[in-house]
Design an enzyme around this catalytic site. Sequence first.
Site, PDB file in Angstrom:
ATOM      1  N   SER A  60      -9.655   0.352   7.393  1.00  0.00           N
ATOM      2  CA  SER A  60      -9.059   0.446   6.059  1.00  0.00           C
ATOM      3  C   SER A  60      -8.554  -0.862   5.473  1.00  0.00           C
ATOM      4  O   SER A  60      -8.293  -0.932   4.274  1.00  0.00           O
ATOM      5  CB  SER A  60      -7.916   1.459   6.065  1.00  0.00           C
ATOM      6  OG  SER A  60      -8.415   2.759   6.240  1.00  0.00           O
ATOM      7  N   SER A 112      -9.202   2.330   3.235  1.00  0.00           N
ATOM      8  CA  SER A 112      -8.279   3.000   2.338  1.00  0.00           C
ATOM      9  C   SER A 112      -7.280   2.071   1.667  1.00  0.00           C
ATOM     10  O   SER A 112      -6.501   2.505   0.806  1.00  0.00           O
ATOM     11  CB  SER A 112      -7.528   4.093   3.100  1.00  0.00           C
ATOM     12  OG  SER A 112      -6.700   3.546   4.112  1.00  0.00           O
ATOM     13  N   LYS A 116       0.839  -1.189   0.000  1.00  0.00           N
ATOM     14  CA  LYS A 116       0.000   0.000   0.000  1.00  0.00           C
ATOM     15  C   LYS A 116       0.883   1.251   0.000  1.00  0.00           C
ATOM     16  O   LYS A 116       1.865   1.328   0.731  1.00  0.00           O
ATOM     17  CB  LYS A 116      -0.900   0.006   1.236  1.00  0.00           C
ATOM     18  CG  LYS A 116      -1.865   1.186   1.311  1.00  0.00           C
ATOM     19  CD  LYS A 116      -2.706   1.093   2.581  1.00  0.00           C
ATOM     20  CE  LYS A 116      -3.698   2.235   2.690  1.00  0.00           C
ATOM     21  NZ  LYS A 116      -4.518   2.137   3.913  1.00  0.00           N
TER      22      LYS A 116
END
Length: 468
Positions: free
Chosen positions: A180, A156, A80
């Site tokens: 997330s 996210s 990420k």
Amino acid sequence: MTDLTRLTATELIAAYRDGSVSPVEVTRATLAAIDAGNDDVNAFVLVDADGAVAAAVRSEARWRSGSVLGPGDGIPTSIKDLLYCRGWPTLRGTNLIDERGLWTEDAPAVARLRETGAVLLGKTTTPEFGWKGVTDSLRHGPTGNPWDAALTCGGSSGGSAAAVGLGMGAWSVGTDGGGSLRIPAAFTGTVTIKPTYGLVPVWPASPFGTLSHAGPITRCVADAALMLDILTGFDSRDWSALPTPTASFLDGLDDGVRGVRIAFSPDLGYARNDPQVEAAVRAAAAVLADAGAHVEQADPGFADPVEAFHVLWFAGAAKVLEAYGTDALRRVDPGLRRGVERAAGVSTADYLEATALRADLGVRMGRFHQSYDLLLTPTLPITAFPKGRDVPHGWHSVDWTSWTPYTYPFNMTQQPAASVPCGFTSGGLPTGLQIVGPRHADALVLRAARAYERATDWTRTRPPLPRG
């Protein structure tokens, strides 16, 4: 012919060991899947194809010579784009960061993956600074869902979940400050665990403070346990890092849930669900009961802590923007700007009151777990909605937290919480089951997730997007 991109990390390791598949073959197939599908979903913001192939060549040589570095050697892996990765820019979904720089250090999770020989493919999309529950940003645009590219993948860690869901790497490492990891896992039909706070070290420290955890996104529970084994190595750069576990999370993973005391709360006493989501989660609770768990409906007995969460969350967002100068606020996502402006009215007393409510919530959950080993809830009350929006069309609130009532409370308490797929709606969209345990009971959470997985056999279900 076997689709190499659909093999789990556990299956790949077995295939590498017996020589039936090579890391180079798998990496090339994975890169082809990225080429075929990334334009549809926008999962990656950076792909280092040459670096990945070179790493796979080195891994293949190690497997042939019997000198593998660790349990992740040769596994195609994405990161990420909130986590530092040596040699690659970390842009965090914002126009405020210049990609020029030395980029000389790995975040702890990335360092552990590199040490085990993982093949690092590239960086996955995130909303700006990971601030919300969907994945879109002014810098990189929206990320779509593997089941329907017009829908959001959640966030996210949405790019990571979309990548894993489409076979663009066997697993990915993401972060979770208010859901997330679990939000995109539920929306995309993938697996995750937000581990106990501090179990996976984080550096640099998250602007959202002790709300933020790091963890795996995978396609099966065994892979989540295996990746957690890799990620949990102690790192002195994180002042709150826990000691490296002495046992593997794979130990006892298949021991089942017979006799485990499980509370099932369909709404935590304050939320409302899409009827199809609630039906799927009720059915999942029944599966665990049939597997021998003692399941009863019970709520933990706390009110929605969203206002306290907002104080903590947006105060963190305001702090992160301070470093980018006085004009930063006009250059960021309008929703992030609105939240930071809301934080401007927060006093020290407000912050301390939110912290006290958080502490009380932790006490309440500690007492609750004296009666129940685990808590089941929906991961989310809804399924994926059109991408490019923070909330569904016509929704009653502009806040992403309004449709994530089951995730952020357990960031406040720092408990382990997994999300596993638990079926589909009539429209063909995945739903998620959240399994919450007391702090440090990560192994039990994974064991329950595995028991559900074994009883339901959803791990081979494939997203319908074309793969080239």
